[in-house]
Write an enzyme that holds these catalytic residues in place. Structure first.
Site, mmCIF file in Angstrom:
data_model
loop_
_atom_site.group_PDB
_atom_site.id
_atom_site.type_symbol
_atom_site.label_atom_id
_atom_site.label_comp_id
_atom_site.label_asym_id
_atom_site.label_seq_id
_atom_site.Cartn_x
_atom_site.Cartn_y
_atom_site.Cartn_z
ATOM 1 N N GLU A 22 -1.317 -3.870 -11.667
ATOM 2 C CA GLU A 22 -2.416 -4.809 -11.845
ATOM 3 C C GLU A 22 -3.389 -4.561 -10.693
ATOM 4 O OE1 GLU A 22 -1.330 -8.958 -11.991
ATOM 5 O OE2 GLU A 22 -3.428 -9.539 -12.311
ATOM 6 N N ARG A 247 13.972 -4.081 -7.581
ATOM 7 C CA ARG A 247 12.801 -3.894 -6.710
ATOM 8 C C ARG A 247 13.236 -3.265 -5.406
ATOM 9 N NH1 ARG A 247 8.602 -7.225 -8.065
ATOM 10 N NH2 ARG A 247 7.591 -7.039 -6.052
ATOM 11 N N LYS A 257 2.022 -8.975 -3.146
ATOM 12 C CA LYS A 257 0.589 -8.758 -2.905
ATOM 13 C C LYS A 257 -0.085 -10.045 -2.421
ATOM 14 C CE LYS A 257 0.205 -6.529 -6.853
ATOM 15 N NZ LYS A 257 -0.305 -5.774 -8.022
HETATM 16 P P1 ATP Z 1 3.578 -7.886 -6.375
HETATM 17 O O1 ATP Z 1 4.813 -8.708 -6.279
HETATM 18 O O2 ATP Z 1 3.301 -7.108 -5.155
HETATM 19 O O3 ATP Z 1 2.375 -8.644 -6.867
HETATM 20 P P2 ATP Z 1 3.650 -6.764 -8.986
HETATM 21 O O4 ATP Z 1 4.891 -6.395 -9.702
HETATM 22 O O5 ATP Z 1 2.935 -7.956 -9.446
HETATM 23 O O6 ATP Z 1 3.960 -6.784 -7.441
HETATM 24 P P3 ATP Z 1 2.097 -4.721 -10.187
HETATM 25 O O7 ATP Z 1 0.787 -4.188 -9.782
HETATM 26 O O8 ATP Z 1 2.190 -5.471 -11.468
HETATM 27 O O9 ATP Z 1 2.619 -5.583 -8.982
HETATM 28 O O10 ATP Z 1 3.178 -3.566 -10.151
HETATM 29 C C1 ATP Z 1 3.015 -2.324 -10.762
HETATM 30 C C2 ATP Z 1 4.370 -1.714 -11.020
HETATM 31 O O11 ATP Z 1 5.061 -1.561 -9.779
HETATM 32 C C3 ATP Z 1 5.225 -2.603 -11.906
HETATM 33 O O12 ATP Z 1 5.896 -1.785 -12.843
HETATM 34 C C4 ATP Z 1 6.190 -3.230 -10.945
HETATM 35 O O13 ATP Z 1 7.412 -3.519 -11.568
HETATM 36 C C5 ATP Z 1 6.326 -2.156 -9.857
HETATM 37 N N1 ATP Z 1 6.705 -2.751 -8.585
HETATM 38 C C6 ATP Z 1 6.052 -3.731 -7.918
HETATM 39 N N2 ATP Z 1 6.717 -4.064 -6.792
HETATM 40 C C7 ATP Z 1 7.808 -3.267 -6.736
HETATM 41 C C8 ATP Z 1 8.903 -3.127 -5.826
HETATM 42 N N3 ATP Z 1 9.001 -3.875 -4.726
HETATM 43 N N4 ATP Z 1 9.845 -2.194 -6.090
HETATM 44 C C9 ATP Z 1 9.755 -1.426 -7.186
HETATM 45 N N5 ATP Z 1 8.761 -1.510 -8.094
HETATM 46 C C10 ATP Z 1 7.799 -2.418 -7.879
HETATM 47 MG MG MG Z 2 2.832 -7.600 -11.930
#
Ligand code: ATP
Ligand code: MG
Length: 547
Positions: A22, A247, A257
């Site tokens: 995102e 994760r 984020k």
């Molecule tokens: P955040 O908690 O930082 O907002 P998010 O999952 O909302 O993380 P996205 O931009 O939606 O952030 O993530 C893009 C991809 O990265 C998704 O497939 C998500 O599952 C993966 N991802 C995000 N954080 C992690 C993590 N700590 N370890 C592994 N994969 C991750």
């Molecule tokens: Mg997300």
């Protein structure tokens, strides 16, 4: 899992993954894991991997994050097959909405948000059907079209899947698919007032692209049911399948984020690319290499079980990579002046110094100027040394790296009794570091010529938090209360050998006996050198492993 699917030709098409960020923040170390996994599968199985921006939320997204994400993925060494945007599927998703309505699998609900919440029930009690659940297909279609035509205000209606209000998985209790939001989208402008929810957009975006393996983190486990329901109801053959993995959670680090944004906005760091940030841009500015980050992701592995990774594992991966690729140079962090009393005044000689130790398969050397006045590390001298101290002390002889043996003859102090200077003699026969008479010295120390060396600023970075898990602080506090006040120590007057003057900003080094450093890509200038400490030399990982 993927290998099995290839062997059985389960999907009847090329293996396809996607990285779906995102665009509401800069990529962080957790994203690195997901990037390495998705692009790694592409490479391993001769498949493809799309970069798809999951940009269905008009309020938080921005083009500057899109640019940062693309830049960071390229820097990590990966290439996407297609650059796609979930927002480009708004039209298709709307059509799937009509399709579901026509099949009697979706309806327009006119309850307000609170009523919808109340009627969902709880984990232990079933929900209650909406009074609008039995609307006819015609009425639903009419309302849905008028929703799209901007006839209604925010929240007046939503499109919901018609599944089961008593489903044991709460997500399956008629999940919302489309909602009205009169908001400006950074790419679509004001074209749409209907925005899809994640659970609607994500599976169908995967399916539209012919993805085979939709890999996501464990918090989406419960969303797997709606994923399968939607791709099936929308008529996809051999649809993609979602698989969850744990994760990446790193000690002394936050990866949400929302939290990273607070660190930036509330001034705890200088920006998303502050070298203390666990963002790709921060780690890059701190000196991490793409190879080191990829090795770290590889070592962290992929599992179904939540796990916590030690910071030492990250540092070891970065250190192991830097060890094999960066030149060694000499920099004195905390200078103490040494005058070589038997060395001619005004004379400067150039000593040959290898950039790499013997166990690194790289070659190259530079000249280091030697002169009558030098700087050594204050810590490398003790007036009254304990037994195990093998460096310089009154009357003691040590080797200057690549240079001569010197012996300390006098200690000069100021009125306050502080040591301001050492007087030493050198042995001209020991040039290059060996004594023809076979005399041994116990210590070798680094040094910089006082007249030829350059002033520089060192930024000594450390952990950003004082506790391993900043997400779990006592009641009534938040993660900002455990920010490490010593996460950055600035040293203003370090002395570095002049060979580095010609290197471009962003050059990495090992400062011998000190740490790995990189010249700061933003602030380092030829006449005002600034170096960031990437990682220390101490291998705490070995210690951890030895335990
Ligand atoms: P955040 O908690 O930082 O907002 P998010 O999952 O909302 O993380 P996205 O931009 O939606 O952030 O993530 C893009 C991809 O990265 C998704 O497939 C998500 O599952 C993966 N991802 C995000 N954080 C992690 C993590 N700590 N370890 C592994 N994969 C991750
Ligand atoms: Mg997300």
């Amino acid at each position: 899992m993927v290998a099995d699917d290839v062997a059985t030709n389960r999907f009847g098409r090329q293996i396809a993954t996607r990285f779906p960020p995102e665009p509401n923040g800069f990529p962080h170390i957790g994203h690195v894991k997901s990037i390495c996994l998705n692009f790694g599968i592409k490479a391993e199985f001769n498949g493809r991997c799309n970069l798809r921006f999951d940009d269905t939320n008009p309020e938080t997204e921005d083009i500057k994050y899109v640019e940062a994400i693309k830049n960071d993925i390229k820097w990590l060494g990966f290439e996407w097959d297609a650059e796609l945007y979930a927002s480009d599927y708004f039209g298709k998703l709307y059509e799937f909405g009509e399709l579901l309505v026509n099949k009697g699998k979706a309806y327009v609900d006119s309850q307000n948000a609170e009523e919808i919440r109340e009627n969902r029930g709880t984990v232990t009690t079933p929900g209650t059907d909406s009074p609008y659940r039995r609307r006819s297909v015609e009425e639903n279609l009419d309302l849905l079209r008028r929703m799209k035509a901007k006839e209604f205000p925010d929240g007046a209606h939503v499109l919901r899947a018609k599944i089961d209000m008593a489903h044991p998985n709460m997500i399956m209790r008629d999940p919302i698919l489309l909602r009205i939001r009169h908001a400006h989208h950074y790419r679509q402008g004001d074209a749409w007032c209907l925005y899809p929810l994640y659970d609607f957009a994500h599976p169908l975006s995967d399916a539209i692209e012919g993805i085979t393996h939709s890999l996501c983190t464990l918090e989406f486990k419960d969303n797997n049911d709606i994923y399968r329901w939607l791709v099936h109801e929308c008529g996809f053959e051999k649809p993609p399948e979602q698989t969850e993995f744990s994760r990446l959670a790193l000690d002394y680090t936050v990866t949400s984020k929302r939290k990273l944004l607070r660190l930036v906005n509330e001034g705890y760091v200088t920006g998303w690319d502050d070298p203390r940030m666990p963002t790709v841009s921060g780690m890059r500015r701190r000196g991490a290499t793409p190879e080191g980050l990829r090795a770290f992701a590889e070592r962290a592995g992929v599992s179904r079980k939540p796990q916590q990774t030690e910071l030492a594992a990250y540092e070891a991966a970065i250190r192991d990579d830097l060890n094999m690729r960066v030149p060694r140079v000499m920099c004195v962090v905390n200078p103490l002046k040494v005058v070589i009393t038997n060395y001619p005044e005004g004379q400067v000689e150039e000593l040959e110094a290898s950039y790499y130790p013997h166990d690194v398969p790289l070659t190259g050397s530079r000249k280091v100027p030697f002169s009558r006045e030098l700087y050594i590390e204050r810590d490398d001298f003790m007036e009254d040394p304990p037994k195990k101290f093998f460096r310089l002390a009154p009357g003691r002889e040590v080797r200057l790296r690549y240079g001569y043996f010197i012996t300390c003859t006098d200690v000069v102090k100021n009125d306050a009794g502080e040591i301001t200077e050492l007087r030493c003699t050198f042995d001209p026969a020991t040039r290059g570091g060996d004594s023809p008479d076979g005399r041994k010295v116990q210590g070798t120390i680094h040094w910089v010529s006082a007249s030829q060396g350059l002033n520089c600023e060192l930024r000594l970075y450390d952990k950003l938090f004082t506790v391993p898990n900043p997400d779990e602080v006592p009641e009534g506090q938040d993660f900002l209360s455990v920010v490490n006040p010593e996460s950055l120590v600035v040293v203003k007057n370090a002395k570095i050998e002049p060979s580095v003057a010609k290197d471009p900003a962003g050059t990495r080094y090992q400062f011998e006996r000190t740490a790995y450093f990189i010249s700061d890509a933003v602030d380092s200038k030829p006449d005002a050198l600034v170096f960031n400490r990437t990682v220390t030399l101490r291998d705490s990982w070995a210690k951890v492993k030895g335990k």
